[in-house]
Design an enzyme around this catalytic site. Structure first.
Site, PDB file in Angstrom:
ATOM      1  N   ASP A   1       1.398  11.347  14.362  1.00  0.00           N
ATOM      2  CA  ASP A   1       2.224  10.129  14.260  1.00  0.00           C
ATOM      3  C   ASP A   1       3.395  10.300  13.283  1.00  0.00           C
ATOM      4  O   ASP A   1       4.530   9.996  13.617  1.00  0.00           O
ATOM      5  CB  ASP A   1       1.389   8.871  13.944  1.00  0.00           C
ATOM      6  CG  ASP A   1       0.510   8.995  12.713  1.00  0.00           C
ATOM      7  OD1 ASP A   1       0.390  10.117  12.172  1.00  0.00           O
ATOM      8  OD2 ASP A   1      -0.066   7.967  12.295  1.00  0.00           O
TER       9      ASP A   1
ATOM     10  N   HIS B   1      -2.829  13.766  13.483  1.00  0.00           N
ATOM     11  CA  HIS B   1      -1.721  13.945  12.525  1.00  0.00           C
ATOM     12  C   HIS B   1      -0.379  14.146  13.224  1.00  0.00           C
ATOM     13  O   HIS B   1       0.485  14.876  12.733  1.00  0.00           O
ATOM     14  CB  HIS B   1      -2.002  15.121  11.567  1.00  0.00           C
ATOM     15  CG  HIS B   1      -3.047  14.786  10.539  1.00  0.00           C
ATOM     16  ND1 HIS B   1      -2.727  14.359   9.277  1.00  0.00           N
ATOM     17  CD2 HIS B   1      -4.395  14.776  10.599  1.00  0.00           C
ATOM     18  CE1 HIS B   1      -3.846  14.135   8.593  1.00  0.00           C
ATOM     19  NE2 HIS B   1      -4.873  14.367   9.380  1.00  0.00           N
TER      20      HIS B   1
ATOM     21  N   GLY C   1     -13.672   4.520  10.157  1.00  0.00           N
ATOM     22  CA  GLY C   1     -12.674   5.184  10.992  1.00  0.00           C
ATOM     23  C   GLY C   1     -12.477   4.530  12.348  1.00  0.00           C
ATOM     24  O   GLY C   1     -11.784   5.078  13.204  1.00  0.00           O
TER      25      GLY C   1
ATOM     26  N   ASP D   1      -3.166   2.356  14.679  1.00  0.00           N
ATOM     27  CA  ASP D   1      -4.316   1.454  14.741  1.00  0.00           C
ATOM     28  C   ASP D   1      -3.936   0.123  15.388  1.00  0.00           C
ATOM     29  O   ASP D   1      -4.627  -0.387  16.267  1.00  0.00           O
ATOM     30  CB  ASP D   1      -4.869   1.199  13.335  1.00  0.00           C
ATOM     31  CG  ASP D   1      -5.284   2.483  12.638  1.00  0.00           C
ATOM     32  OD1 ASP D   1      -5.275   3.546  13.309  1.00  0.00           O
ATOM     33  OD2 ASP D   1      -5.622   2.434  11.443  1.00  0.00           O
TER      34      ASP D   1
ATOM     35  N   TYR E   1      -4.029  15.255   2.007  1.00  0.00           N
ATOM     36  CA  TYR E   1      -3.212  14.554   3.010  1.00  0.00           C
ATOM     37  C   TYR E   1      -1.726  14.732   2.692  1.00  0.00           C
ATOM     38  O   TYR E   1      -0.919  15.062   3.567  1.00  0.00           O
ATOM     39  CB  TYR E   1      -3.607  13.067   3.010  1.00  0.00           C
ATOM     40  CG  TYR E   1      -2.885  12.236   4.026  1.00  0.00           C
ATOM     41  CD1 TYR E   1      -3.307  12.201   5.355  1.00  0.00           C
ATOM     42  CD2 TYR E   1      -1.774  11.470   3.673  1.00  0.00           C
ATOM     43  CE1 TYR E   1      -2.638  11.436   6.290  1.00  0.00           C
ATOM     44  CE2 TYR E   1      -1.103  10.708   4.599  1.00  0.00           C
ATOM     45  CZ  TYR E   1      -1.539  10.691   5.914  1.00  0.00           C
ATOM     46  OH  TYR E   1      -0.866   9.937   6.843  1.00  0.00           O
TER      47      TYR E   1
ATOM     48  N   SER F   1     -11.455  -1.300  11.456  1.00  0.00           N
ATOM     49  CA  SER F   1     -11.756  -2.728  11.300  1.00  0.00           C
ATOM     50  C   SER F   1     -10.576  -3.437  10.644  1.00  0.00           C
ATOM     51  O   SER F   1     -10.347  -4.630  10.880  1.00  0.00           O
ATOM     52  CB  SER F   1     -13.012  -2.915  10.452  1.00  0.00           C
ATOM     53  OG  SER F   1     -12.794  -2.498   9.117  1.00  0.00           O
ATOM     54  N   SER F   2      -9.796  -2.698   9.842  1.00  0.00           N
ATOM     55  CA  SER F   2      -8.666  -3.352   9.157  1.00  0.00           C
ATOM     56  C   SER F   2      -7.603  -3.788  10.166  1.00  0.00           C
ATOM     57  O   SER F   2      -7.095  -4.913  10.086  1.00  0.00           O
ATOM     58  CB  SER F   2      -8.081  -2.445   8.078  1.00  0.00           C
ATOM     59  OG  SER F   2      -7.603  -1.241   8.611  1.00  0.00           O
TER      60      SER F   2
ATOM     61  N   GLY G   1     -14.741   0.607   7.328  1.00  0.00           N
ATOM     62  CA  GLY G   1     -14.428   1.870   6.673  1.00  0.00           C
ATOM     63  C   GLY G   1     -15.030   3.095   7.335  1.00  0.00           C
ATOM     64  O   GLY G   1     -15.220   4.108   6.684  1.00  0.00           O
TER      65      GLY G   1
HETATM   66  P1  ADP Z   1     -11.375   0.951   8.700  1.00  0.00           P
HETATM   67  O1  ADP Z   1     -10.107   0.283   9.074  1.00  0.00           O
HETATM   68  O2  ADP Z   1     -11.469   2.351   9.209  1.00  0.00           O
HETATM   69  O3  ADP Z   1     -12.597   0.167   9.065  1.00  0.00           O
HETATM   70  P2  ADP Z   1     -10.353   0.428   6.086  1.00  0.00           P
HETATM   71  O4  ADP Z   1     -10.754   0.877   4.734  1.00  0.00           O
HETATM   72  O5  ADP Z   1      -8.953   0.636   6.518  1.00  0.00           O
HETATM   73  O6  ADP Z   1     -11.373   1.096   7.111  1.00  0.00           O
HETATM   74  O7  ADP Z   1     -10.623  -1.127   6.235  1.00  0.00           O
HETATM   75  C1  ADP Z   1     -11.871  -1.698   5.876  1.00  0.00           C
HETATM   76  C2  ADP Z   1     -11.659  -2.949   5.054  1.00  0.00           C
HETATM   77  O8  ADP Z   1     -11.124  -4.009   5.897  1.00  0.00           O
HETATM   78  C3  ADP Z   1     -12.939  -3.528   4.495  1.00  0.00           C
HETATM   79  O9  ADP Z   1     -13.318  -2.892   3.301  1.00  0.00           O
HETATM   80  C4  ADP Z   1     -12.567  -4.999   4.301  1.00  0.00           C
HETATM   81  O10 ADP Z   1     -11.807  -5.188   3.128  1.00  0.00           O
HETATM   82  C5  ADP Z   1     -11.634  -5.276   5.487  1.00  0.00           C
HETATM   83  N1  ADP Z   1     -12.332  -5.886   6.657  1.00  0.00           N
HETATM   84  C6  ADP Z   1     -12.115  -5.560   7.936  1.00  0.00           C
HETATM   85  N2  ADP Z   1     -12.887  -6.298   8.771  1.00  0.00           N
HETATM   86  C7  ADP Z   1     -13.629  -7.109   8.007  1.00  0.00           C
HETATM   87  C8  ADP Z   1     -14.647  -8.094   8.274  1.00  0.00           C
HETATM   88  N3  ADP Z   1     -15.051  -8.389   9.500  1.00  0.00           N
HETATM   89  N4  ADP Z   1     -15.196  -8.730   7.215  1.00  0.00           N
HETATM   90  C9  ADP Z   1     -14.799  -8.435   5.973  1.00  0.00           C
HETATM   91  N5  ADP Z   1     -13.860  -7.525   5.655  1.00  0.00           N
HETATM   92  C10 ADP Z   1     -13.273  -6.865   6.648  1.00  0.00           C
HETATM   93 MG    MG Z   2      -8.141   0.882   8.396  1.00  0.00          MG
END
Ligand code: ADP
Ligand code: MG
Length: 399
Positions: A49, A47, A136, A184, A233, A139-140, A134
């Protein structure tokens, strides 16, 4: 879109090869450009940033590949490779989708790049990753950054790292509705093998610091997510702003964010503050100092000391910021008593999610078993674990 546990395809090379095969089958040709971007883990600086402070993070050995081929005319296709869902739209007019949320991260990035230069043609694209969604590990950001790198190369755009990170952030804000910071994307872009990424959220300066090859991280995802997270938050952010305003009124140097307040100053003035505001402010102020001490320790090869800072960081979350929860505490408490563990703390926003554990590489298997058992014993459910090594950041792998 739910993934089982921490996913099956552990090796990034497997993900790449499967993507190439699926791309060929779907589009009848090979991609012109392939880019890769990793996920990230937050190591110290929780926290901080939005308080214009410091964060130590790392790009991880799990990520997303994004493959794209040029196509005449504006019509474009985008496929999520693991579920083989497809969206079609025009490359020069990406609009957010209500039922294909995953596509919004990519469309948002494309929209940001379109503001630099309108695309001259469309594309066929597919992506595939091995980061659990999702949990943490961001992946986004991996999806944003891999698509950003791939499109920039396809359309011949030269985009700097900070600009690319901001394009990813804007995609989250405007297309996915998530008000994230820049950590990120910074970590995914600037990661370096065996190193931590040190980001300064006032200057946007990014450096890398060597971690050492004898240790790795173990990520323990509790799958817990407690209610009222958004409200909590916002309360934390407000308290930090109130605290910064208070310190600006009593200190004789400028304070525009908690970054400008030292731990000694916090000690001097805490009793003059509202008690809750004082507690909340202690966390980012202490975290900034821990990041700076941590960097000294890394430079001196003092990994034991670095690990202690991680435990202190978690204590600060637990006692001052109150963004921990019983599930996270179970793992950190068990880690404290486990041979081979140097440090452990919650990673990310808190109120659930994951713990990151610094572990002696040679003992990682036994640590993993001990922590999983401790969690199952106390909570009656599993926590997913994954061994994380600090890895290189985003790159073009073809084209
Ligand atoms: P985190 O970033 O911590 O994984 P987020 O909720 O910010 O969690 O992002 C997850 C979302 O990003 C997923 O629900 C999906 O919509 C999208 N996403 C990311 N990578 C992929 C992937 N390889 N295939 C499909 N959707 C993805
Ligand atoms: Mg994310």
């Amino acid at each position: 879109m739910k993934q089982e546990g921490f996913g099956k395809m552990n090796a990034c090379q497997d993900v790449h090869d499967v993507l190439m095969k699926k791309f060929q089958e779907k589009f009848g040709r090979a991609p012109d450009v392939v880019a890769y971007a990793p996920g990230r883990v937050e190591i110290l600086g929780n926290h901080t940033d939005y308080n214009e402070g410091y964060v130590l993070s790392a790009a991880i050995n799990f990520g997303t590949y994004f493959a794209v081929a040029r196509r005449e005319g504006p019509a474009s296709r985008l496929v999520a490779g693991d579920v083989m869902e497809e969206v079609a739209f025009e490359a020069d007019n990406p609009q957010p989708s209500k039922d294909r949320m995953w596509s919004n991260y990519v469309k948002g990035v494309l929209s940001g790049l379109n503001a630099i230069q309108k695309p001259a043609h469309g594309f066929d694209a597919m992506f595939l990753g091995n980061i659990p969604l999702g949990s943490g590990l961001s992946s986004s950001a991996a999806l944003e950054v891999s698509s950003g790198f791939a499109f920039a190369r396809l359309y011949g755009l030269s985009v700097g790292n900070l600009e690319m990170a901001k394009i990813g952030q804007r995609a989250e804000h405007d297309f996915a509705g998530v008000k994230c910071g820049l950590l990120d994307q910074f970590s995914s872009i600037n990661g370096k093998k065996d190193c931590l990424v040190w980001s300064d959220f006032r200057t946007y300066d990014v450096k890398t610091e060597k971690l050492g090859e004898d240790v790795c991280f173990l990520m323990c995802n509790t799958n817990a997510r407690h209610a009222l997270v958004d409200g909590a938050y916002n309360e934390r952010r407000q308290r930090c702003e109130q605290g910064a305003a208070f310190f600006a009124s009593v200190l004789d140097h400028p304070v525009s964010a908690l970054r400008d307040v030292s731990w000694a100053e916090w000690l001097d003035y805490k009793d003059e503050m509202d008690e809750i505001t004082a507690k909340r402010c202690a966390h980012p102020i202490g975290e900034d100092e821990r990041v700076l001490s941590g960097i000294d320790m890394l430079r001196n090869g003092n990994l034991k000391g670095f690990g202690r800072l991680m435990f202190e960081s978690h204590d600060s979350s637990r006692n001052y910021f109150e963004n921990s929860c019983p599930e996270l505490d179970t793992i950190v408490d068990a880690a404290q008593a486990t041979p081979g563990v140097l440090g452990a703390r919650l990673s990310g926003g808190g109120f659930g999610g994951s713990v990151v554990v610094l572990v002696d590489k040679e003992q990682v298997a036994s640590v993993e078993t001990t922590l999983r058992n401790a969690y199952a014993h106390r909570h009656g459910s599993r926590c997913d674990t994954r061994v994380i090594t600090c890895s290189d950041g985003a790159r073009i792998v073809k084209g």
